[in-house]
Enzyme design. Sequence first.
Site, PDB file in Angstrom:
ATOM      1  N   LYS A  53       0.847  -1.211   0.000  1.00 19.71           N
ATOM      2  CA  LYS A  53       0.000   0.000   0.000  1.00 19.71           C
ATOM      3  C   LYS A  53       0.880   1.258   0.000  1.00 19.71           C
ATOM      4  CE  LYS A  53      -3.870  -2.402   2.127  1.00 19.71           C
ATOM      5  NZ  LYS A  53      -4.687  -2.699   3.321  1.00 19.71           N
ATOM      6  N   GLN A  63      -4.833  -1.673   9.577  1.00 21.97           N
ATOM      7  CA  GLN A  63      -4.720  -2.988   8.939  1.00 21.97           C
ATOM      8  C   GLN A  63      -5.292  -4.066   9.856  1.00 21.97           C
ATOM      9  OE1 GLN A  63      -3.797  -3.398   5.786  1.00 21.97           O
ATOM     10  NE2 GLN A  63      -3.973  -5.612   5.809  1.00 21.97           N
ATOM     11  N   ASP A  69     -11.135   2.552   3.748  1.00 16.36           N
ATOM     12  CA  ASP A  69     -11.375   1.114   3.631  1.00 16.36           C
ATOM     13  C   ASP A  69     -12.862   0.828   3.393  1.00 16.36           C
ATOM     14  OD1 ASP A  69      -9.219  -0.638   3.695  1.00 16.36           O
ATOM     15  OD2 ASP A  69      -8.973  -0.485   5.869  1.00 16.36           O
TER      16      ASP A  69
END
Length: 293
Positions: free
Chosen positions: A52, A96, A119
């Site tokens: 990422k 995460q 997200d």
Amino acid sequence: MILIDGKAVSAQIKQEIAAEVEQIVAAGGKRPHLAAILVGHDGGSETYVSNKVKACEACGFKSSLIRYEADVTEAELLAKVEELNQDADVDGFIVQLPLPKHISEQKVIEAIDYRKDVDGFHPINVGRLAIGLPCYVSATPNGIIELLRRYNIETAGKKCVVLGRSNIVGKPMATLMMQKATPGDATVTVCHSHSRDLKKECQEADIIIAAIGKPNFVTADMVKEGAVVIDVGTTRVPDATKKSGFRLNGDVKFDEVAPKCSFITPVPGGVGPMTIVSLMKNTLLAGKKAIYQ
Ligand code: GUN
């Protein structure tokens, strides 16, 4: 059979994003900034987050990586989330997953300001997706929609079977495929561990999206001739021939299923690269304040 090249499509989209970012910056605008929180040293999470960060560089974004050891308290993590919520320089951020067991993932997700939730995991974004309002859409399903769009795959009126009902893939995938949109407008069936005749459901499907995390689960006898098969599986299986000692294995028994398909995604190089690029797209939207002010 057409092999869907997620790697090539994602490279193309990263270029498109980078070009737009340079235009924004040249016009005096702000460079989008994505922050990522990584807790512990899980191998998969380390790889995802490092990819990422690399993707941010390729897109011309600013990125910040905030690391904690696995014994960080929930309170410390929540305090950092609040700090990022308040930081005007950060356009969007992610925590995460998975998190260590002593931390409530749901509590952390709900603590994120939904306007920075790139997200798309916050209940406000999930709810807005369900009723068709602008929102941040979860990256993997959004990446799959983009592949269907770029390969001009017809979805309207088609029978689509989604295997798996996770909050981050199966459920939003089903929502998107049934949405009044293109791609979308499909007749969607979601199958899971309690489904009575999963094989028969698959045999009748024009499109199968496999996201159950069981290597080689979808076999040739489950797939109709001419079907579109999208493989979301990324299980690590030991492989002595690889430097890392493992390889990624999809949910689809590729060698026997591929010859029957009109389109199929490989693993790796199919859905995976699109997931990261979808996060980049959400970050660009966040930077532009395109969805929320
Ligand atoms: N873990 C596995 N996939 C994801 C994702 O898309 N976002 C976050 N934050 N964690 C994940």
